[in-house]
Design a protein around this motif. Structure first.
Motif, short mmCIF file in Angstrom:
data_model
loop_
_atom_site.label_atom_id
_atom_site.label_comp_id
_atom_site.label_asym_id
_atom_site.label_seq_id
_atom_site.Cartn_x
_atom_site.Cartn_y
_atom_site.Cartn_z
N ASP B 229 0.83 -1.20 -0.07
CA ASP B 229 0.03 -0.08 0.01
C ASP B 229 0.98 1.18 0.07
OD1 ASP B 229 -1.49 2.15 0.51
OD2 ASP B 229 -2.20 1.54 2.50
N ARG B 230 0.81 2.02 -1.02
CA ARG B 230 1.70 3.13 -1.37
C ARG B 230 1.64 3.96 -0.35
NH1 ARG B 230 5.01 6.47 -0.67
NH2 ARG B 230 5.55 8.18 -2.13
N THR B 231 0.45 4.13 0.08
CA THR B 231 0.22 5.46 1.37
C THR B 231 0.80 5.24 2.53
OG1 THR B 231 -1.95 4.30 2.25
CG2 THR B 231 -2.22 5.73 0.35
N GLN B 232 1.28 3.97 2.80
CA GLN B 232 2.19 3.86 4.15
C GLN B 232 3.66 4.37 4.09
OE1 GLN B 232 1.29 1.41 6.61
NE2 GLN B 232 -1.02 1.41 5.97
N ALA B 233 4.03 4.31 2.92
CA ALA B 233 5.52 5.00 2.81
C ALA B 233 5.54 6.58 3.00
CB ALA B 233 6.23 4.35 2.00
N ARG B 234 4.42 7.14 2.72
CA ARG B 234 4.12 8.63 2.77
C ARG B 234 5.10 9.53 1.70
NH1 ARG B 234 3.34 8.61 8.83
NH2 ARG B 234 5.40 8.99 8.93
N MET B 235 6.51 9.51 2.30
CA MET B 235 7.60 10.53 1.72
C MET B 235 8.36 10.11 0.60
SD MET B 235 6.61 13.20 3.80
CE MET B 235 8.19 14.24 3.88
N THR B 236 8.58 11.08 -0.26
CA THR B 236 9.64 10.88 -1.55
C THR B 236 10.97 11.81 -1.10
OG1 THR B 236 7.94 10.13 -2.70
CG2 THR B 236 9.98 10.62 -3.95
N ALA B 237 12.25 11.25 -1.04
CA ALA B 237 12.97 11.83 -1.06
C ALA B 237 13.57 12.84 -2.36
CB ALA B 237 14.38 11.33 -0.63
N PRO B 238 13.86 13.82 -2.46
CA PRO B 238 14.05 14.70 -3.67
C PRO B 238 15.03 14.19 -4.51
CG PRO B 238 15.24 15.84 -1.68
CD PRO B 238 14.60 14.74 -1.11
N ALA B 239 15.18 14.48 -5.82
CA ALA B 239 15.76 14.14 -6.93
C ALA B 239 17.24 14.48 -6.76
CB ALA B 239 15.16 14.60 -8.35
N SER B 240 17.36 15.58 -6.30
CA SER B 240 18.77 16.03 -6.26
C SER B 240 19.91 15.07 -5.53
CB SER B 240 18.96 17.37 -5.49
OG SER B 240 18.28 17.23 -4.08
N GLY B 241 19.50 14.29 -4.65
CA GLY B 241 20.54 13.44 -3.92
C GLY B 241 20.73 12.27 -4.58
N LEU B 242 20.25 11.95 -5.86
CA LEU B 242 20.27 10.66 -6.46
C LEU B 242 21.04 10.49 -7.65
CD1 LEU B 242 18.95 7.58 -6.27
CD2 LEU B 242 17.05 8.68 -7.75
N TYR B 243 22.05 9.45 -7.67
CA TYR B 243 23.06 9.25 -8.49
C TYR B 243 22.84 7.81 -9.05
CZ TYR B 243 25.43 13.31 -6.67
OH TYR B 243 25.52 14.75 -6.34
N LEU B 244 22.97 7.54 -10.35
CA LEU B 244 22.99 6.05 -10.96
C LEU B 244 24.42 6.12 -10.95
CD1 LEU B 244 22.24 3.71 -12.49
CD2 LEU B 244 21.78 5.02 -14.53
N VAL B 245 24.81 4.99 -10.17
CA VAL B 245 26.30 4.58 -10.12
C VAL B 245 26.88 3.87 -11.30
CG1 VAL B 245 28.15 3.85 -8.59
CG2 VAL B 245 26.49 5.28 -7.64
N SER B 246 26.15 2.64 -11.48
CA SER B 246 26.68 1.84 -12.44
C SER B 246 25.54 0.85 -12.85
CB SER B 246 27.68 0.95 -12.09
OG SER B 246 27.42 0.23 -10.64
N VAL B 247 25.67 0.46 -14.00
CA VAL B 247 24.94 -0.64 -14.67
C VAL B 247 25.61 -1.64 -15.12
CG1 VAL B 247 23.14 -1.03 -16.55
CG2 VAL B 247 23.44 1.47 -15.81
N ASP B 248 25.40 -3.08 -14.53
CA ASP B 248 26.12 -4.10 -14.88
C ASP B 248 25.82 -5.11 -15.97
OD1 ASP B 248 28.14 -3.12 -13.07
OD2 ASP B 248 27.17 -4.33 -11.40
N TYR B 249 26.60 -5.53 -16.94
CA TYR B 249 26.02 -6.66 -17.99
C TYR B 249 27.01 -7.75 -17.87
CZ TYR B 249 23.87 -1.97 -19.67
OH TYR B 249 23.08 -0.98 -20.06
N GLY B 250 26.48 -8.58 -18.63
CA GLY B 250 27.33 -9.79 -18.79
C GLY B 250 28.53 -9.51 -19.59
N LYS B 251 29.31 -10.47 -19.14
CA LYS B 251 30.92 -10.21 -19.93
C LYS B 251 30.95 -10.14 -21.61
CE LYS B 251 33.98 -11.13 -16.22
NZ LYS B 251 34.92 -12.26 -15.57
N ASP B 252 29.80 -11.17 -21.76
CA ASP B 252 29.77 -11.66 -23.28
C ASP B 252 29.29 -10.69 -23.96
OD1 ASP B 252 27.61 -12.00 -21.53
OD2 ASP B 252 26.61 -13.08 -22.97
#
Lengths: 256, 256
Positions: B229-252
């Motif tokens: 139930d989404r209403t239970q978690a209430r808050m969303t932290a702002p976008a400014s703090g978020l970083y996509l650090v890495s995306v991992d793929y198979g070696k092949d």
């Protein structure tokens, strides 16, 4: 009238500099709007006097300004009121009631500026507005040796931009510090003096980087100071690396 | 056709997110413009496929995308050509010729995101676009204990924003790391998973900060996950703090 001294930081990236200009977003105008809102829009509006200008893109960690208000607010109420009205790229760190003879510009004894140079191979997207980028290796000892010739009272005509309105180009530099910040992969310069001319620090930094990368001899500071010829120094480092760190006043300036 | 995988960083502050939208400055559109300029504006234009979207204001240290070019360029020439055409808030760190079955989105095995929370008393003007601000003391051990309940395969319905278009809310989180960075006065979260739902990390971070500041018990992650139930978690932290650090793929995935 009650005179307030404020000490504030700003991220210069989205400002067209400190000084008011028509149709531009400036630090001075933004502060003036907030002060006059607190004062309920008096006519004529209350001016805000800064310790000095900074160019478009230049930052401040502790810039100083003063203004006069017709009524009294506690220091903490003033700080909070201003911050509640200011955008997030200006932060008032301190507000102080001071004596009426305090003047943000004329009472200033010394100023310290920092200049950050990122040495990464490429321009880091997160530092593009907060450092200069210079990828070539530099010899910090050589730059320190050269920088010693800047210390003292000199005619800085060779190190001032052409737009300067100063009556005299004579200034005193008390100290120059240069160090590496390995965690940030940066070289950081700090200059303390009784005042700096238009673009003076940015021209001195560009000059020292030329010394540090071997494009000029260490002895060139002395020679170019003596030449009193702006064309000798050539380059100006970008605004993005420059921070006004502090403005020092005599102790007697504060009333409370 | 030659398929290129690019790994790139961007400062999300001045982008309206990754995904193309009419009349907005987006990362995808900016990359697409550069790729199509290199390809001399073919018709139809070459699409650029990202590993996934990021919202307005969200940053990336190593985002990944792919595109197909009708002719061959060396990896280094491709990287240089792109950087020469891109604005300074995007930096291509790597360009690689890959096999035609590599897909930036579908071949991704895991992603790591970082979230930076500044704990200063006031919003630091220089961090306003690069961190969230949470001045209340937090208990890192409590947050770590609570975060353990996020690890594993769960239905994250309670931790997804209402705009999500995902068919299933089941995702697997492999790891959550939380540490203090005393030099920066920050608390830093890192999440690794097989994929994340719309706003999922920002909702989880806001939730963990509520646990860390004593507004919720440590056991609440388990309870709220089960509630779906989404209403239970209430808050969303702002976008400014978020970083996509890495995306991992198979070696092949790499040809060269």
């Amino acid at each position: 009238m009650y005179r307030y001294k404020i000490t504030f930081a700003y991220d210069g990236a989205n400002f067209s500099g400190f000084q008011i200009q028509p149709h531009k977003r400036t630090v001075e105008q933004t502060l003036k709007n907030a002060v006059n809102k607190i004062a309920k829009h008096p006519d004529p509006p209350i001016p805000v006097i800064g310790s000095g200008r900074t160019d478009a893109g230049v930052h401040a960690l502790n810039q100083v300004a003063h203004f006069d208000l017709p009524y009294h607010l506690s220091n903490e109420s003033m700080r909070k009121a201003l911050n509640s009205l200011l955008p997030l790229d200006i932060l008032v760190k301190k507000a102080e009631l001071v004596s009426n003879d305090f003047h943000a510009r004329y009472s200033a004894h010394r100023k310290t500026y920092r200049y950050r140079v990122d040495q990464g191979e490429f321009v880091n997207p997160f530092k593009r507005n907060y450092t200069a980028h210079f990828k070539y290796p530099v010899d910090v000892d050589k730059m320190r040796e050269a920088a010693r010739d800047f210390i003292g009272e000199h005619d800085f005509t060779s190190f001032v931009a052409s737009g300067s309105q100063a009556k005299s180009n004579i200034r005193t530099i008390y100290d120059v510090q240069i160090h590496r910040d390995p965690a940030q992969n940066e070289v950081v310069f700090e200059f303390t003096g009784n005042g700096f001319l238009y673009n003076q620090i940015r021209i001195m930094v560009a000059f020292l980087l030329e010394v540090g990368s071997g494009q000029r001899p260490v002895s060139d500071v002395k020679r170019v100071l003596a030449a009193k010829d702006r064309t000798q120094a050539r380059m100006t480092a970008p605004a993005s690396g420059l921070y006004l760190v502090s403005v020092d006043y005599g102790k007697d300036a504060e009333r409370n």
